[in-house]
Write a protein that holds these residues in place. Structure first.
Motif, PDB file in Angstrom:
ATOM      1  N   TYR A 124       8.596   8.480  -3.816  1.00  0.00           N
ATOM      2  CA  TYR A 124       8.315   9.734  -4.504  1.00  0.00           C
ATOM      3  C   TYR A 124       8.375  10.885  -3.508  1.00  0.00           C
ATOM      4  O   TYR A 124       7.964  10.731  -2.358  1.00  0.00           O
ATOM      5  CB  TYR A 124       6.911   9.707  -5.128  1.00  0.00           C
ATOM      6  CG  TYR A 124       6.487  11.027  -5.720  1.00  0.00           C
ATOM      7  CD1 TYR A 124       6.850  11.374  -7.004  1.00  0.00           C
ATOM      8  CD2 TYR A 124       5.740  11.933  -4.977  1.00  0.00           C
ATOM      9  CE1 TYR A 124       6.480  12.603  -7.543  1.00  0.00           C
ATOM     10  CE2 TYR A 124       5.364  13.159  -5.510  1.00  0.00           C
ATOM     11  CZ  TYR A 124       5.743  13.486  -6.783  1.00  0.00           C
ATOM     12  OH  TYR A 124       5.381  14.701  -7.320  1.00  0.00           O
ATOM     13  N   PHE A 125       8.877  12.024  -3.965  1.00  0.00           N
ATOM     14  CA  PHE A 125       8.722  13.247  -3.192  1.00  0.00           C
ATOM     15  C   PHE A 125       8.791  14.439  -4.127  1.00  0.00           C
ATOM     16  O   PHE A 125       9.378  14.375  -5.209  1.00  0.00           O
ATOM     17  CB  PHE A 125       9.766  13.367  -2.066  1.00  0.00           C
ATOM     18  CG  PHE A 125      11.161  13.656  -2.523  1.00  0.00           C
ATOM     19  CD1 PHE A 125      11.611  14.961  -2.637  1.00  0.00           C
ATOM     20  CD2 PHE A 125      12.032  12.621  -2.823  1.00  0.00           C
ATOM     21  CE1 PHE A 125      12.910  15.235  -3.038  1.00  0.00           C
ATOM     22  CE2 PHE A 125      13.330  12.881  -3.226  1.00  0.00           C
ATOM     23  CZ  PHE A 125      13.773  14.190  -3.347  1.00  0.00           C
ATOM     24  N   THR A 160       0.859  -1.176   0.000  1.00  0.00           N
ATOM     25  CA  THR A 160       0.000   0.000   0.000  1.00  0.00           C
ATOM     26  C   THR A 160       0.899   1.231   0.000  1.00  0.00           C
ATOM     27  O   THR A 160       2.112   1.131   0.205  1.00  0.00           O
ATOM     28  CB  THR A 160      -0.923   0.037   1.236  1.00  0.00           C
ATOM     29  OG1 THR A 160      -0.121   0.083   2.424  1.00  0.00           O
ATOM     30  CG2 THR A 160      -1.859  -1.167   1.259  1.00  0.00           C
ATOM     31  N   TYR A 161       0.286   2.384  -0.243  1.00  0.00           N
ATOM     32  CA  TYR A 161       1.034   3.630  -0.274  1.00  0.00           C
ATOM     33  C   TYR A 161       0.557   4.559   0.828  1.00  0.00           C
ATOM     34  O   TYR A 161      -0.635   4.611   1.136  1.00  0.00           O
ATOM     35  CB  TYR A 161       0.863   4.335  -1.627  1.00  0.00           C
ATOM     36  CG  TYR A 161       1.524   3.580  -2.752  1.00  0.00           C
ATOM     37  CD1 TYR A 161       2.911   3.577  -2.895  1.00  0.00           C
ATOM     38  CD2 TYR A 161       0.769   2.862  -3.660  1.00  0.00           C
ATOM     39  CE1 TYR A 161       3.519   2.889  -3.918  1.00  0.00           C
ATOM     40  CE2 TYR A 161       1.374   2.159  -4.695  1.00  0.00           C
ATOM     41  CZ  TYR A 161       2.754   2.182  -4.812  1.00  0.00           C
ATOM     42  OH  TYR A 161       3.358   1.480  -5.827  1.00  0.00           O
ATOM     43  N   TYR A 162       1.509   5.273   1.397  1.00  0.00           N
ATOM     44  CA  TYR A 162       1.210   6.293   2.387  1.00  0.00           C
ATOM     45  C   TYR A 162       1.704   7.627   1.831  1.00  0.00           C
ATOM     46  O   TYR A 162       2.848   7.732   1.378  1.00  0.00           O
ATOM     47  CB  TYR A 162       1.915   5.999   3.721  1.00  0.00           C
ATOM     48  CG  TYR A 162       1.768   7.120   4.707  1.00  0.00           C
ATOM     49  CD1 TYR A 162       0.634   7.226   5.492  1.00  0.00           C
ATOM     50  CD2 TYR A 162       2.756   8.101   4.840  1.00  0.00           C
ATOM     51  CE1 TYR A 162       0.482   8.275   6.388  1.00  0.00           C
ATOM     52  CE2 TYR A 162       2.614   9.145   5.723  1.00  0.00           C
ATOM     53  CZ  TYR A 162       1.471   9.228   6.502  1.00  0.00           C
ATOM     54  OH  TYR A 162       1.322  10.280   7.375  1.00  0.00           O
ATOM     55  N   THR A 163       0.859   8.641   1.867  1.00  0.00           N
ATOM     56  CA  THR A 163       1.224   9.976   1.405  1.00  0.00           C
ATOM     57  C   THR A 163       1.259  10.911   2.598  1.00  0.00           C
ATOM     58  O   THR A 163       0.346  10.905   3.423  1.00  0.00           O
ATOM     59  CB  THR A 163       0.197  10.487   0.371  1.00  0.00           C
ATOM     60  OG1 THR A 163       0.105   9.549  -0.693  1.00  0.00           O
ATOM     61  CG2 THR A 163       0.606  11.840  -0.181  1.00  0.00           C
ATOM     62  N   GLY A 164       2.321  11.704   2.682  1.00  0.00           N
ATOM     63  CA  GLY A 164       2.463  12.620   3.802  1.00  0.00           C
ATOM     64  C   GLY A 164       3.118  13.926   3.391  1.00  0.00           C
ATOM     65  O   GLY A 164       3.511  14.118   2.243  1.00  0.00           O
ATOM     66  N   ILE A 165       3.234  14.814   4.366  1.00  0.00           N
ATOM     67  CA  ILE A 165       3.861  16.126   4.168  1.00  0.00           C
ATOM     68  C   ILE A 165       4.760  16.393   5.362  1.00  0.00           C
ATOM     69  O   ILE A 165       4.442  16.010   6.494  1.00  0.00           O
ATOM     70  CB  ILE A 165       2.792  17.237   4.006  1.00  0.00           C
ATOM     71  CG1 ILE A 165       3.455  18.572   3.694  1.00  0.00           C
ATOM     72  CG2 ILE A 165       1.893  17.319   5.194  1.00  0.00           C
ATOM     73  CD1 ILE A 165       2.469  19.676   3.332  1.00  0.00           C
ATOM     74  N   GLU A 169       0.831   5.247  -8.758  1.00  0.00           N
ATOM     75  CA  GLU A 169       1.952   4.553  -9.398  1.00  0.00           C
ATOM     76  C   GLU A 169       2.383   5.253 -10.680  1.00  0.00           C
ATOM     77  O   GLU A 169       3.575   5.294 -10.991  1.00  0.00           O
ATOM     78  CB  GLU A 169       1.601   3.090  -9.641  1.00  0.00           C
ATOM     79  CG  GLU A 169       1.573   2.312  -8.338  1.00  0.00           C
ATOM     80  CD  GLU A 169       1.117   0.879  -8.464  1.00  0.00           C
ATOM     81  OE1 GLU A 169       0.506   0.502  -9.493  1.00  0.00           O
ATOM     82  OE2 GLU A 169       1.376   0.110  -7.506  1.00  0.00           O
ATOM     83  N   ALA A 170       1.458   5.845 -11.404  1.00  0.00           N
ATOM     84  CA  ALA A 170       1.819   6.619 -12.599  1.00  0.00           C
ATOM     85  C   ALA A 170       2.665   7.830 -12.192  1.00  0.00           C
ATOM     86  O   ALA A 170       3.671   8.139 -12.843  1.00  0.00           O
ATOM     87  CB  ALA A 170       0.568   7.053 -13.351  1.00  0.00           C
ATOM     88  N   LEU A 171       2.292   8.498 -11.120  1.00  0.00           N
ATOM     89  CA  LEU A 171       3.066   9.627 -10.616  1.00  0.00           C
ATOM     90  C   LEU A 171       4.462   9.172 -10.185  1.00  0.00           C
ATOM     91  O   LEU A 171       5.468   9.776 -10.562  1.00  0.00           O
ATOM     92  CB  LEU A 171       2.340  10.287  -9.435  1.00  0.00           C
ATOM     93  CG  LEU A 171       3.062  11.454  -8.762  1.00  0.00           C
ATOM     94  CD1 LEU A 171       3.174  12.645  -9.709  1.00  0.00           C
ATOM     95  CD2 LEU A 171       2.336  11.845  -7.483  1.00  0.00           C
ATOM     96  N   ILE A 172       4.519   8.097  -9.426  1.00  0.00           N
ATOM     97  CA  ILE A 172       5.785   7.556  -8.933  1.00  0.00           C
ATOM     98  C   ILE A 172       6.713   7.200 -10.097  1.00  0.00           C
ATOM     99  O   ILE A 172       7.918   7.436 -10.043  1.00  0.00           O
ATOM    100  CB  ILE A 172       5.526   6.317  -8.043  1.00  0.00           C
ATOM    101  CG1 ILE A 172       4.841   6.749  -6.739  1.00  0.00           C
ATOM    102  CG2 ILE A 172       6.814   5.541  -7.774  1.00  0.00           C
ATOM    103  CD1 ILE A 172       4.177   5.618  -5.976  1.00  0.00           C
ATOM    104  N   ASN A 173       6.134   6.657 -11.163  1.00  0.00           N
ATOM    105  CA  ASN A 173       6.915   6.199 -12.318  1.00  0.00           C
ATOM    106  C   ASN A 173       7.129   7.279 -13.372  1.00  0.00           C
ATOM    107  O   ASN A 173       7.572   6.980 -14.483  1.00  0.00           O
ATOM    108  CB  ASN A 173       6.245   4.973 -12.938  1.00  0.00           C
ATOM    109  CG  ASN A 173       6.262   3.790 -11.995  1.00  0.00           C
ATOM    110  OD1 ASN A 173       7.230   3.561 -11.287  1.00  0.00           O
ATOM    111  ND2 ASN A 173       5.168   3.041 -11.970  1.00  0.00           N
ATOM    112  N   ASN A 174       6.807   8.518 -13.032  1.00  0.00           N
ATOM    113  CA  ASN A 174       6.957   9.649 -13.965  1.00  0.00           C
ATOM    114  C   ASN A 174       6.173   9.455 -15.260  1.00  0.00           C
ATOM    115  O   ASN A 174       6.585   9.921 -16.317  1.00  0.00           O
ATOM    116  CB  ASN A 174       8.437   9.904 -14.281  1.00  0.00           C
ATOM    117  CG  ASN A 174       9.224  10.300 -13.066  1.00  0.00           C
ATOM    118  OD1 ASN A 174       8.749  11.076 -12.241  1.00  0.00           O
ATOM    119  ND2 ASN A 174      10.414   9.772 -12.926  1.00  0.00           N
TER     120      ASN A 174
END
Length: 97
Positions: A51-52, A15-20, A77-82
């Protein structure tokens, strides 16, 4: 000028966790060490930074984090993979279902 980071972690359960944060290195170490027992990542370690993005405007960083948190796994995943060209179509699929 203060820098803010929006980041995505891939957890051990895929899973993915998004943070700031304003201190990316420190925050990643906190996730890795399990400093916050109630956090999403605590039981999903080990984690990997995948990703960041950097921001100088905290409001933009917060809104970006909130936006990414609503995205599907495929869109993240599209964002992570550019693969930015895939983002619009992945958004459209959500509304066509």
């Amino acid at each position: 000028m203060k820098i803010y980071f929006v980041y995505i972690l891939k957890c051990a359960d895929n899973t993915y966790y998004t943070g700031i944060t304003s201190n990316l290195e420190k925050r990643i170490m906190e996730h890795e060490s399990g400093k916050h027992i109630d956090s999403y990542t605590y039981k999903r370690r080990p984690i990997k930074l995948v990703y960041f993005a950097e921001f100088t405007n905290v409001d933009l960083a917060i809104s970006t984090e909130k936006q990414i948190k609503k995205w599907s796994k495929a869109k993240k995943e599209a964002l992570i993979n550019n693969e930015y060209n895939k983002l619009p179509n992945l958004a459209k699929k959500k509304f066509n279902n």
